[in-house]
Scaffold this motif. Structure first.
Motif, mmCIF file in Angstrom:
data_model
loop_
_atom_site.group_PDB
_atom_site.id
_atom_site.type_symbol
_atom_site.label_atom_id
_atom_site.label_comp_id
_atom_site.label_asym_id
_atom_site.label_seq_id
_atom_site.Cartn_x
_atom_site.Cartn_y
_atom_site.Cartn_z
ATOM 1 N N HIS A 1 4.986 12.944 -1.093
ATOM 2 C CA HIS A 1 6.031 12.193 -1.802
ATOM 3 C C HIS A 1 7.397 12.303 -1.131
ATOM 4 N N ASN B 1 2.272 7.813 0.087
ATOM 5 C CA ASN B 1 2.440 9.053 -0.674
ATOM 6 C C ASN B 1 1.220 9.960 -0.547
ATOM 7 N N ASP B 2 0.026 9.370 -0.637
ATOM 8 C CA ASP B 2 -1.205 10.173 -0.580
ATOM 9 C C ASP B 2 -1.411 10.805 0.794
ATOM 10 N N LYS C 1 1.220 3.536 -2.211
ATOM 11 C CA LYS C 1 0.502 4.707 -2.724
ATOM 12 C C LYS C 1 -0.192 5.456 -1.592
ATOM 13 N N GLN C 2 -0.665 4.708 -0.612
ATOM 14 C CA GLN C 2 -1.332 5.356 0.515
ATOM 15 C C GLN C 2 -0.360 6.195 1.343
ATOM 16 N N HIS D 1 0.830 -1.221 0.000
ATOM 17 C CA HIS D 1 0.000 0.000 0.000
ATOM 18 C C HIS D 1 0.860 1.266 0.000
#
Length: 315
Positions: A198, A193-194, A190-191, A188
């Protein structure tokens, strides 16, 4: 004054001017191993201090080669190879030479040499050209490092990892060793980064790679093959060792948070493990596919786990 004297009076200062204008250090030795000419750049390249220069700037002192050679030898990393090559060139005047020389002070010199012959092909001596290429070599090393290393994490870039892994596979196929391959994917990501940005995501990848490297052996290879996907090659391993290594990596990732801008970020990683066959039919690409298959199983079974590749057999 006859024609030859007039010609020599013109030729000698002209040759001197040409030598002094050269970016290379130039040394000319006659067939009796006597130094008959050198330019200022030669002294600078070799960092040889000359206490006095002749009054006549169109000529150089007729010196034996040994003092200059002794001074050079003290600066060489491999003086024996240097002497061996010089003797080979003197014994074979027709040979040309082009090589790089490493000095003890960290510099690198580029050396060219060729024999000198008159119109009747009589050997007259030899000319040597030296150029300091240290900066060029450093730039080449930097470019090579940029190509080899992932610029964020510092581990091997995908292309270089695959190249090294293929070399290791060929070595194991020659000597009968059994390497193992581990594919890792940060769960996960991406979570991360979100939620944290970043910059924090980059920090997570950097710190994870440092921790993984600490738990690996010196000859194990770690590479980044995608955004949050990594691979580890264990050159000499068995399945149990590979599974234990993957489990250490998984455990370290789960139990040590990454601190970024006052926030503790917790991550987990899924791992797929496969062995490489030490026969000519296996390849790194095949092993990557098997490891990816095992990684997919780890994700499908809930992530944050280690799975080994299992072949599907017909009943």
């Amino acid at each position: 004054m006859d024609k030859d004297d007039n010609h020599n009076q013109f030729t000698r200062p002209l040759l001197h001017a040409i030598q002094e204008a050269s970016p290379d250090g130039i040394l000319v030795v006659d067939r009796h191993s006597q130094v008959i000419s050198y330019n200022q750049r030669f002294l600078e390249v070799w960092q040889i201090e000359q206490k006095s220069r002749p009054d006549d700037q169109t000529a150089y002192p007729h010196l034996p080669e040994e003092p200059l050679l002794d001074s050079a030898l003290r600066k060489l990393k491999d003086p024996d190879a240097f002497l061996q090559r010089i003797q080979e060139l003197y014994d074979n005047p027709e040979l040309h030479d082009h090589t790089e020389i490493e000095l003890t002070d960290g510099r690198t010199l580029d050396r060219h040499s060729t024999g000198l012959f008159d119109d009747q092909n009589n050997y007259l001596g030899r000319v040597w050209f030296f150029r300091d290429i240290t900066r060029q070599k450093l730039n080449e090393a930097l470019l090579q490092d940029l190509a080899w290393r992932d610029q964020l994490t510092g581990v091997m870039a995908r292309g270089y990892f695959l190249e090294r892994a293929e070399e290791e596979l060929q070595r194991t196929q020659r000597y009968g060793h059994t390497p193992a391959l581990i594919m890792l994917d940060v769960d996960h990501f991406k979570q991360v980064n979100d939620r944290y940005g970043h910059y924090a995501g980059d920090r997570v990848l950097v710190m994870l790679c440092r921790r993984w490297l600490d738990t690996l052996r010196n000859n194990d290879l770690l590479g980044r093959i995608g955004g949050e996907e990594f691979t580890i090659l264990l050159p000499q391993s068995d399945l149990q060792t590979a599974l234990q290594t993957a489990e250490r990596v998984r455990s370290i990732t789960e139990n040590q948070s990454v601190h970024s801008d006052g926030i503790d970020i917790n991550c987990t990683v899924s791992c797929g493990v496969t062995m490489l066959d030490n026969n000519q039919n296996d390849s790194i690409n095949d092993a990557l596919k098997r490891a990816d298959n095992a990684l997919y199983s780890a994700k499908k079974l809930g992530r944050n786990r280690v799975e080994q590749f299992r072949r599907v057999t017909d009943n």
